[in-house]
Design an enzyme around this catalytic site. Structure first.
Site, mmCIF file in Angstrom:
data_model
loop_
_atom_site.group_PDB
_atom_site.id
_atom_site.type_symbol
_atom_site.label_atom_id
_atom_site.label_comp_id
_atom_site.label_asym_id
_atom_site.label_seq_id
_atom_site.Cartn_x
_atom_site.Cartn_y
_atom_site.Cartn_z
ATOM 1 N N ASP A 54 57.193 40.457 26.476
ATOM 2 C CA ASP A 54 56.332 40.110 24.927
ATOM 3 C C ASP A 54 56.147 41.325 24.033
ATOM 4 O OD1 ASP A 54 54.602 38.889 23.457
ATOM 5 O OD2 ASP A 54 52.753 38.248 24.691
ATOM 6 N N GLY B 168 63.925 47.150 10.102
ATOM 7 C CA GLY B 168 65.310 46.742 10.387
ATOM 8 C C GLY B 168 65.673 48.024 11.225
ATOM 9 N N LYS C 188 56.490 41.538 20.721
ATOM 10 C CA LYS C 188 56.501 41.508 19.017
ATOM 11 C C LYS C 188 56.194 42.744 18.498
ATOM 12 C CE LYS C 188 52.060 38.490 20.629
ATOM 13 N NZ LYS C 188 51.982 38.879 22.312
ATOM 14 N N PHE C 189 57.788 42.799 18.286
ATOM 15 C CA PHE C 189 58.431 43.589 17.713
ATOM 16 C C PHE C 189 58.361 43.549 16.321
ATOM 17 C CE2 PHE C 189 61.422 43.755 20.715
ATOM 18 C CZ PHE C 189 61.284 45.377 21.012
HETATM 19 O O1 6AU Z 1 46.836 33.551 29.804
HETATM 20 P P1 6AU Z 1 46.147 34.395 29.417
HETATM 21 O O2 6AU Z 1 44.841 33.716 28.271
HETATM 22 O O3 6AU Z 1 45.661 35.036 30.098
HETATM 23 O O4 6AU Z 1 47.444 35.383 28.341
HETATM 24 C C1 6AU Z 1 48.502 34.780 26.800
HETATM 25 C C2 6AU Z 1 49.394 35.938 27.519
HETATM 26 C C3 6AU Z 1 49.089 37.453 26.981
HETATM 27 C C4 6AU Z 1 49.050 37.758 25.393
HETATM 28 O O5 6AU Z 1 49.328 38.840 24.865
HETATM 29 C C5 6AU Z 1 50.300 36.156 25.086
HETATM 30 O O6 6AU Z 1 50.266 35.432 25.934
HETATM 31 N N1 6AU Z 1 50.373 35.904 23.759
HETATM 32 C C6 6AU Z 1 50.681 35.404 22.745
HETATM 33 C C7 6AU Z 1 52.678 35.520 23.548
HETATM 34 C C8 6AU Z 1 52.737 35.397 24.326
HETATM 35 O O7 6AU Z 1 53.591 36.084 22.363
HETATM 36 C C9 6AU Z 1 50.719 35.231 21.175
HETATM 37 C C10 6AU Z 1 49.837 34.450 21.377
HETATM 38 O O8 6AU Z 1 49.542 33.287 20.400
HETATM 39 N N2 6AU Z 1 48.925 33.840 21.767
HETATM 40 C C11 6AU Z 1 48.773 35.250 23.083
HETATM 41 O O9 6AU Z 1 47.759 34.557 23.899
HETATM 42 O O10 6AU Z 1 50.440 37.726 27.661
#
Ligand code: 6AU
Length: 397
Positions: free
Chosen positions: A105, A112, A107-108
């Site tokens: 995860d 480019g 998130k780049f």
């Molecule tokens: O279930 P949690 O709240 O303990 O963890 C949620 C995980 C974390 C966040 O960095 C990630 O999901 N996340 C992401 C991702 C996956 O990109 C996007 C988002 O909108 N909300 C979010 O919580 O590792």
């Protein structure tokens, strides 16, 4: 947010994961749909633990219940960067053993040229151990095609880099700096072609050429073998029996919407994500989003937005992107809704996310990690999320 799907659900919401295999445009998505059916799981564990040893132990214990394991390598203490024996390689071995994909995860978001290097080089060399990663595309669609190009270039180099080793006092390939390694691989490639007359073949299918004082050994595995590295112990060579190993293709999820309160990603941004996904189907597997975006129109996401270009109705109809959704938690006993974490995270139940909002995979972190018995809790989430998928199909049939 209203969607066109409220009146007319997109076909991909009604089909089973097995049915969606056929029309997937990405090999890793087809594989993942099949894996989901085999394991009866649409659960991703967000393994945000403190230490690398906790991550590996958790992945080993929870592996049977999940189809995707999500990492944030940069929050893990003690991450070992060695490409063959480090944390990434060990995770890859656990992924083969239990049958799950690894999703870094990261998130780049950048130009480019920078994201290409962050993805394939540097300390973590994410592309080598993570089947999937994600990108916040505020920098524009060009970063998606740049990442696709980098993944493709990496993929093409594998047969040489993985299978060529050098012995007799010469450093092995992974000890070279990246450029040196590339030069060396190129040199070896020429040598192996030139030296066929001095080549001998031994019994285990390996071929040795004597090149001055250096012995060049090439192993003849199929070019598309999913093994990137010879791993650590015999236990690490175990393979999940229900399905073949994952393909070597790499995939991207576009971060189209977030679960956090006050998120600034608006409908225009999400619409640009949809367009970028439709343009880059060979690399984009789908989305991290809070709603299903297959078949979505500009009018539903960003009415009145003058973007100068649009996708066609046929393109929208053809969408078969996979959706993964974080912000997932079961309510505590006696309560109806899960509470937020006090830091902006907003939670929904698996039923709300999968059955009602139409996501495919529920991403759960602290709901599982902080439980007294994480493997048992993962099983509980697996059952709930799978039931929500079955309920969705029944509801829309
Ligand atoms: O279930 P949690 O709240 O303990 O963890 C949620 C995980 C974390 C966040 O960095 C990630 O999901 N996340 C992401 C991702 C996956 O990109 C996007 C988002 O909108 N909300 C979010 O919580 O590792």
């Amino acid at each position: 947010m209203s969607t066109s799907q409220e009146t007319q659900p997109h076909w991909s919401l009604k089909q089973s994961f097995a049915e969606r295999v056929e029309s997937s445009t990405h090999p890793l998505t087809s594989y993942l749909f099949r894996l989901m059916e085999v394991k009866q799981s649409n659960l991703c564990l967000s393994a945000d633990v403190e230490h690398a040893r906790d991550l590996l132990a958790l992945a080993d214990k929870v592996g049977p219940s999940i189809v995707v394991l999500k990492t944030h390598y940069d929050l893990i203490t003690g991450w070992d960067y060695h490409p063959h024996t480090g944390t990434g390689a060990k995770l890859a071995a656990l992924a083969r053993k239990h049958g799950f994909l690894i999703f870094e995860d990261r998130k780049f978001v950048d130009i480019g040229s920078t994201v290409q290097k962050q993805y394939t080089a540097g300390t973590a060399r994410i592309v080598e151990w993570a089947h999937i990663t994600n990108a916040d595309i505020h920098a524009g669609e060009a970063m998606v095609s740049a990442m696709a190009q980098a993944a493709q270039k990496w993929r093409e180099r594998i047969p040489y880099e993985v299978k060529t080793s050098v012995s007799v006092g010469t450093p092995v390939a992974d000890q070279f700096a990246d450029e040196e390694a590339e030069d060396r691989v190129e040199e070896l490639r020429k040598v192996v072609t030139r030296e066929t007359s001095t080549t001998t073949k031994d019994t285990d299918g390996r071929k040795s050429s004597i090149v001055s004082i250096t012995t060049v050994t090439q192993t003849y595995e199929p070019a598309d073998s999913p093994r990137l590295v010879k791993t650590i112990s015999e236990d690490d060579e175990m393979v999940f029996p229900g399905i073949e190993e994952a393909p070597l293709d790499r995939g991207l999820l576009i971060l189209a919407q977030m679960s956090s309160k006050g998120c600034l990603m608006d409908g225009k941004y999400t619409w640009e994500c949809v367009k970028a996904a439709r343009k880059n189907k060979g690399f984009v597997m789908g989305y991290v989003a809070q709603q299903n975006l297959n078949g979505i129109t500009k009018e539903a996401l960003a009415p009145g937005y003058e973007d100068g270009e649009s996708t066609t109705e046929e393109e929208a109809q053809a969408d078969n992107f996979i959706h993964m959704t974080p912000g997932c938690k079961l309510p505590p006993p006696g309560e109806e809704a899960p509470q937020g974490d006090g830091l902006g995270q907003q939670y929904n139940t698996p039923d709300n996310l999968v059955n009602i909002k139409g996501t495919d995979i529920a991403i759960v972190g602290r709901g599982i990690i902080t439980a007294a018995d994480p493997p048992a809790e993962a099983e509980r989430y697996r059952r709930k999320a799978w039931k929500a998928y079955q309920d969705r199909r029944e509801r829309l049939a």
